[in-house]
Design an enzyme around this catalytic site. Sequence first.
Site, PDB file in Angstrom:
ATOM      1  N   GLU A  65       0.859  -1.182   0.000  1.00  0.00           N
ATOM      2  CA  GLU A  65       0.000   0.000   0.000  1.00  0.00           C
ATOM      3  C   GLU A  65       0.900   1.240   0.000  1.00  0.00           C
ATOM      4  O   GLU A  65       1.352   1.681   1.052  1.00  0.00           O
ATOM      5  CB  GLU A  65      -0.924   0.007   1.214  1.00  0.00           C
ATOM      6  CG  GLU A  65      -1.915  -1.149   1.248  1.00  0.00           C
ATOM      7  CD  GLU A  65      -2.819  -1.090   2.466  1.00  0.00           C
ATOM      8  OE1 GLU A  65      -3.882  -0.458   2.394  1.00  0.00           O
ATOM      9  OE2 GLU A  65      -2.435  -1.673   3.499  1.00  0.00           O
ATOM     10  N   PHE A 115      11.210  -8.730  -2.435  1.00  0.00           N
ATOM     11  CA  PHE A 115      11.759  -9.273  -1.203  1.00  0.00           C
ATOM     12  C   PHE A 115      10.781  -9.035  -0.077  1.00  0.00           C
ATOM     13  O   PHE A 115      11.031  -9.016   1.040  1.00  0.00           O
ATOM     14  CB  PHE A 115      13.141  -8.671  -0.900  1.00  0.00           C
ATOM     15  CG  PHE A 115      13.173  -7.150  -0.944  1.00  0.00           C
ATOM     16  CD1 PHE A 115      12.876  -6.418   0.192  1.00  0.00           C
ATOM     17  CD2 PHE A 115      13.506  -6.466  -2.098  1.00  0.00           C
ATOM     18  CE1 PHE A 115      12.908  -5.018   0.173  1.00  0.00           C
ATOM     19  CE2 PHE A 115      13.541  -5.085  -2.133  1.00  0.00           C
ATOM     20  CZ  PHE A 115      13.246  -4.361  -0.995  1.00  0.00           C
ATOM     21  N   TYR A 125       3.799   4.531   3.140  1.00  0.00           N
ATOM     22  CA  TYR A 125       5.217   4.706   3.415  1.00  0.00           C
ATOM     23  C   TYR A 125       5.780   6.082   3.080  1.00  0.00           C
ATOM     24  O   TYR A 125       6.886   6.403   3.492  1.00  0.00           O
ATOM     25  CB  TYR A 125       6.010   3.597   2.712  1.00  0.00           C
ATOM     26  CG  TYR A 125       5.717   2.250   3.325  1.00  0.00           C
ATOM     27  CD1 TYR A 125       6.315   1.877   4.517  1.00  0.00           C
ATOM     28  CD2 TYR A 125       4.800   1.378   2.756  1.00  0.00           C
ATOM     29  CE1 TYR A 125       6.030   0.661   5.116  1.00  0.00           C
ATOM     30  CE2 TYR A 125       4.500   0.156   3.336  1.00  0.00           C
ATOM     31  CZ  TYR A 125       5.109  -0.198   4.527  1.00  0.00           C
ATOM     32  OH  TYR A 125       4.817  -1.392   5.120  1.00  0.00           O
TER      33      TYR A 125
END
Length: 423
Positions: free
Chosen positions: A133, A423, A137
């Site tokens: 989402e 990752f 961040y």
Amino acid sequence: MVHGTVGVGEDGGDLMTELRVLRQDEWNQWYGTLIRAFGGVLESPEEMELYGALTEADRSIGVWDGDECVGTAGAFGFRVTVPGGAEVPAAGVTMVSVAATHRRRGVLTSMMRRQLDDVRSWGEPLALLTASEPAIYGRFGYGAATFQVNAEIDTSRVRLSVPDGTEDVRLRYAAPADALDVCEAVYARLVPGRPGMLARRPGWERLGLLDPESKREGASPLQCVLARRDGEVTGYARFRVRPGWGNEGPSGTVVLADLAGLDPATEAALWRFLFDIDLTTRLTARGRPVDEAWQYQVSDIRRCRPGLRDALYVRPVDVGAALAARTYQAPVDVVFEVEDAFCPWNEGRWRLSGDAKGASCERTSDAADLALSVRELGAAYLGGVSLSSLGAAGRVRQVRPGALAEASVAFGSDVAPWLPHGF
């Protein structure tokens, strides 16, 4: 082991929870919290085993409410290529989740705070992540720095023109596991040449072989083809084939997992092979570089249905060290006024001086030329996002006339940055 406390919830109720480094024997419960936060669908045993082996417990944290794990966050120790070819230490932020019962109570903020403090203490100037989402961040200083192309190519109607030398490339099938070492050797040679690529540490090569039947969606097990020129392996493609039949005949789909080539002829030979696999009429490619040559070799780009998506988010943890670690494609001497409320050690003025040979970035009391937040520095850092574009969006403020154009040219990269895998 360092302990912390996550404070009072937004609803005013007391939320006394413990934030601490993960213990190895807690991994199953910690990872179970992550799986539940992402929908609760169990992974295959081989996926669980791989991610359990890759998790760096001493770089992972959890938030605990009594005996219950309610928050997770990890940080892989990576090295990422930056413009100029250097491999810079970076924390690969991963496995971030908050239990639905504990949202909006400061759990995520506490983990981001602790994590960035840790990354700084480890001497890693960058933090990286891929965002489920993206809106979350930005407030922690992460900017979208790389993008990728997804394509659905109608190979029954699209043709590929190839460069000179393609006919010199020989292709042979190989068992994916048997070919792993030579594939990794090709990948390693490509890492210095493209910003955003990750130098794979031991264990990460197994990611390319991950092939749970539950994720194939009716396609074959993973297949591999190696490309050779003059007896040397110069590239590879890993893929699956999903058979299909309609009233007009075969309509199978080739699902590309990974493709790499050391030269244009090798890349073209591999793409042509994928276009021409018998009994297929479609090629699906995900997460490819935005400047990849096949897009300019196809006869009809519209029938390839290319789509752009954000990929790697970058956050300078140490502005001075991060900007000094890369080179610049034109001489630059600029003073940035950096805003970074979440990591206040970055705030203030920094003078960047550099060119194609190297750079320095030190604190200064000189007047600012450009003003921006650390998020914009992260977005522009790998050379794929233009500072001028960010300026046009109101994200970068020009103080000295001409400074924005000068810095924007210097920050650019001749090769588009690309994250080769998640990752």
